[in-house]
Scaffold this motif. Structure first.
Motif, PDB file in Angstrom:
ATOM      1  N   GLY A 186       0.810  -1.218   0.000  1.00  0.00           N
ATOM      2  CA  GLY A 186       0.000   0.000   0.000  1.00  0.00           C
ATOM      3  C   GLY A 186       0.840   1.264   0.000  1.00  0.00           C
ATOM      4  O   GLY A 186       2.079   1.203  -0.063  1.00  0.00           O
ATOM      5  N   ASP A 196       4.041   0.870  -2.200  1.00  0.00           N
ATOM      6  CA  ASP A 196       3.454  -0.464  -2.301  1.00  0.00           C
ATOM      7  C   ASP A 196       4.495  -1.577  -2.132  1.00  0.00           C
ATOM      8  O   ASP A 196       4.607  -2.490  -2.955  1.00  0.00           O
ATOM      9  CB  ASP A 196       2.730  -0.620  -3.647  1.00  0.00           C
ATOM     10  N   ARG A 217       0.135  14.028   0.773  1.00  0.00           N
ATOM     11  CA  ARG A 217      -0.446  12.845   1.411  1.00  0.00           C
ATOM     12  C   ARG A 217      -0.004  12.852   2.875  1.00  0.00           C
ATOM     13  O   ARG A 217       1.185  12.723   3.170  1.00  0.00           O
ATOM     14  CB  ARG A 217       0.115  11.619   0.700  1.00  0.00           C
ATOM     15  N   GLU A 222      -3.440   4.423   3.060  1.00  0.00           N
ATOM     16  CA  GLU A 222      -3.151   5.335   1.946  1.00  0.00           C
ATOM     17  C   GLU A 222      -2.953   6.775   2.411  1.00  0.00           C
ATOM     18  O   GLU A 222      -2.515   7.614   1.645  1.00  0.00           O
ATOM     19  CB  GLU A 222      -4.289   5.294   0.915  1.00  0.00           C
TER      20      GLU A 222
END
Ligand SMILES: Nc1nc2c(c(=O)[nH]1)N[C@H]1C(S)=C(S)[C@@H](COP(=O)(O)OP(=O)(O)OC[C@H]3O[C@@H](n4cnc5c(=O)[nH]c(N)nc54)[C@H](O)[C@@H]3O)O[C@H]1N2
Ligand SMILES: Nc1nc2c(c(=O)[nH]1)N[C@H]1C(S)=C(S)[C@@H](COP(=O)(O)OP(=O)(O)OC[C@H]3O[C@@H](n4cnc5c(=O)[nH]c(N)nc54)[C@H](O)[C@@H]3O)O[C@H]1N2
Ligand code: SF4
Ligand SMILES: [Mo]
Length: 690
Positions: A40, A44, A460, A526
């Motif tokens: 992830g 990932d 993020r 995420e």
């Protein structure tokens, strides 16, 4: 007989580059025992060499106890004594010289929660003299040009958009070494899907090996090249006319400036053949969607801000904003640059990136913090830190998680000024070049020994969990802020015992983090993309959709005419020194050189020299010679290659290169020094010079 040791796995976010990779740290009895991939997130499961060896965490050289300078060297002292000494000095300085005689150089390695607490403490002390190395040395031109043109200083989209591009233009970005996950997982995916990769770099780097078009520009002349590409797009009517008519203002000005930059004229200055300039322009124009990315190289010359303006404007001529498959901007390098700026570690911006001069916002923040007002003048003394020290306007400096004695231009100039201070505090995980000059050194816990959130360059936000125990008496940067506040009579203003409490306050203060709650972050692998203003908001991946963050909603196009550098190569210093990075080392190498495997594999300083020049000078591959500049000299190992231009020497900067750089030669718009352009000569043992 010992039984089996229990190994625990805890999710952390990488502390190095701003890609924001996630991984598990393995811990055994609270000590670092290795790394494991985690599915992830942006990576990932993929890891790069730096994240494969975090053994610096166990290094015997980690700081474990506060240190005090004495006539016979450093002496270990108790935390209470160290904090009392620091607070005593802060009070004295404020009483006799005012709060603007204090200055704070804070870390982009801090969690958002730590950054918020620190800027609050500094502002409550009455000054905006707070900054970080990434602004001083790195991303200020990108931020400034981004705000002027688009109204925001962030990357416009995500790495997934890079993978979806038809053209990826990497401008001086050596992503294969500096953002390996971006290169390996996203740029290469774009290429596999048929995208054209264009790399502009005076050095034929590992990134350039992957390019469909490699553009070997003469160092520092990028603005000429960018103007010339725009010249072709405009004169041959290849630009995105609809986007420009609907969404761009200031286009006529750009037309007027770039008209002189025909490929033939430009070629004479930037050294790129006219045919290549046209090929780049045609390749860009054929793509419906594409990405333009840069990082440090574009922002460390005498035209940095103008180059950033030109690159944002080039993307506007192509209409590469506000759509999937388009990602534009300068990649901030360190793991939490965007986050700490969002939290207010900036001499002119409050939390939420609102100017300190905005009276309404500042006063409402002040009342939330339980005071009447906060300092409203930008922290000028920290922008011109060394001049302020010379003038006696800055007396006390607190350096937290930065190593200016090695990372800023002209190390001996920086060192001389740090020695002039009345009092220097350094809070770090190692005894760095800067810490060695301090009056008090405080041992900090490293990121895996504490918890909190980081904001990656994609915007993020992710939670990094505590995996290990700090060594000795090392404490987190948050704990230190809280302890200092107590001793300075501000304990009720920083009443935090956990990072979660701070983040909840941030949720109420910083609009774009309104929905980035501790619970949501901890649940999500995420992460959440800011802006994420409310708890039910899904987060925002694309910026500039339908309108820019400017008063008219339009993009403000800008470029400038090229100017010759004030300092040029000549008979005494015939080459241009550019200082670069390698994948296995990080900045001043304080962390990577204390990691066992990285230290073995990546040692420096090393430099690339063109084979023709090497033969002239008598330099053999692997031999040592001295690089000399107007500020200093450094003995380095040379690699002989055809990958650099004959006028260029590319030196890794991790191991002492700033002895060679010049602090006076800088981008006039931002003051970021030109560490990517230093005239130099090479002296070979036993004689020859050049
Ligand atoms: N392994 C590793 N990764 C890192 C870092 C690290 O220290 N180590 N640091 C992080 C940080 S803070 C940052 S800001 C980024 C930086 O990321 P990059 O900008 O990719 O890194 P650099 O190696 O400094 O410079 C990249 C390239 O710029 C080229 N260059 C030099 N002068 C010029 C010029 O005038 N024009 C053009 N077009 N190119 C030029 C150099 O040849 C070099 O190949 O990396 C981040 N990632
Ligand atoms: N010649 C040349 N010079 C350059 C550049 C270049 O390309 N060429 N690039 C410039 C760029 S782009 C940048 S961003 C700057 C970077 O400049 P700096 O930020 O000064 O460099 P770092 O070595 O990353 O310093 C970070 C420090 O934080 C410490 N640290 C790590 N984790 C923690 C923590 O949790 N708490 C505390 N308190 N400390 C911690 C580390 O041990 C290290 O000493 O350098 C600039 N200097
Ligand atoms: S690419 Fe960057 S964030 Fe990812 S593991 Fe490597 S250094 Fe860490
Ligand atoms: Mo940077």
């Amino acid at each position: 007989m010992g039984g089996l040791t229990r190994v625990e796995r805890v999710k952390v976010v990488c502390p190095y580059c701003s890609a924001g990779c996630i991984m598990s740290i393995l811990s055994s009895n609270g000590r670092y025992a290795g790394v494991e991939y985690l599915k992830g997130g942006v990576n990932d499961g993929a890891l790069c060499p730096k994240s494969n060896d975090f053994s610096f965490l166990n290094s015997p050289r980690r700081l474990r106890k506060p240190l005090k300078r004495t006539e016979s060297g450093f002496k270990e002292i108790e935390w209470g004594e160290a904090l009392d000494l620091i607070c005593g000095r802060i009070k004295d300085v404020v009483a006799s010289h005012g709060p603007d005689a204090l200055a704070f150089l804070l870390s982009v390695k801090m969690f958002n929660e730590e950054a918020y607490a620190w800027q609050k403490l500094v502002r409550l002390l009455g000054t905006n003299n707070l900054d970080h190395e990434c602004r001083r040395m790195c991303q200020f031109p990108t931020l400034k040009a981004g705000s002027e043109t688009m109204g925001v200083g962030y990357l416009t989209a995500t790495f997934e958009d890079v993978a979806g591009s038809e053209v990826v233009l990497l401008w001086g970005l050596n992503a294969a070494e500096t953002f390996p996950i971006l290169m390996g997982k996203y740029v290469m995916r774009a290429k596999e899907n048929g995208a054209k990769i264009i790399v502009v770099d005076p050095v034929k780097t590992r990134t350039a090996w992957q390019a469909n078009i490699y553009v070997q520009v003469r160092p520092g002349t990028d603005l000429v090249l960018a103007n010339s590409i725009m010249n072709v797009l405009i004169t041959e009517n290849l630009y995105n006319r609809r986007f420009v008519e609907e969404m761009v203002e200031g286009f006529d000005n750009v037309v007027e400036i770039v008209k002189d930059y025909t490929p033939e004229e430009a070629s004479k200055i930037c050294g790129v053949p006219a045919g290549t300039i046209r090929e780049v322009a045609y390749t860009l124009a054929r793509a419906e969607k594409g990405s333009i990315l840069w990082s440090a190289s574009a922002v460390q010359t005498w035209l940095s801000t103008n180059l950033c303006r030109a690159l944002y404007t080039l993307a506007a001529l192509l209409g590469w904003y506000g759509r999937e498959g388009c990602c534009v901007g300068g990649l901030k390098g360190q793991n939490n640059v965007d986050g700490v700026i969002d939290m207010g570690i900036h001499p002119a911006l409050l939390p939420g990136r609102v100017p300190v001069s905005n009276d309404d916002y500042r006063k409402s923040l002040a009342s939330r913090w339980g005071v009447e007002d906060l300092p409203k003048n930008p922290g000028k003394n920290i922008i011109k830190l060394y001049e302020s020290i010379d003038a006696g306007r800055v007396r006390f400096l607190y350096v937290l998680g930065a190593n200016p004695a090695a990372s800023e231009a002209n190390s001996s100039y920086v060192e001389e000024h740090l020695r002039k201070l009345d009092f220097l505090v350094v809070q770090d995980i190692f005894l760095t070049e800067t810490a060695r000059l301090a009056d008090i050194v405080l041992p900090a816990a490293a990121w895996a020994e504490k918890s909190g959130s980081f904001t990656s360059v994609e915007r993020r936000v992710q939670w990094s969990f505590k995996a290990l125990e700090p060594p000795g008496e090392a404490r987190s940067d948050l704990e230190v802020a809280v302890e200092l506040a107590k001793r300075l009579g501000l304990g009720d203003k920083l009443p935090y015992s956990t990072p979660e409490e701070v983040l909840r306050e941030v949720n109420g203060v910083v609009k774009s983090y309104g929905g980035v709650t501790p619970d949501r972050l901890k649940e999500s692998v995420e992460g959440l993309f800011i802006p994420c203003p409310s708890p039910d908001h899904p987060g925002t991946r694309l910026l500039c959709v339908g309108r820019f963050n400017t008063p008219s909603g339009k993009f403000r196009a800008r470029t400038a005419r090229y100017e010759e550098p004030p300092i040029k190569p000549g008979p005494e210093y015939p080459y241009i020194l550019v200082t670069v990075r390698v994948i296995g080392s990080w900045h001043t190498a304080s962390m990577t050189n204390n990691a066992e495997y990285l230290r073995e594999r990546w040692r420096g300083p090393t430099a690339l020299i063109n084979a023709v020049e090497a033969a002239k000078l008598g330099i053999k591959d692997g031999s040592k010679a001295k690089i000399v500049t107007g500020t200093g000299e450094l003995t380095v190992t040379f690699h002989v290659t055809d990958k650099v231009r004959r006028d260029t020497i590319a030196l890794t900067w991790h191991w002492g290169a700033n002895r060679l750089t010049n602090h006076e030669f800088k981008d006039p718009d931002t003051g970021v020094p030109c560490v990517k352009y230093v005239p130099c000569r090479v002296e070979v043992p036993g004689g020859r010079h050049g």
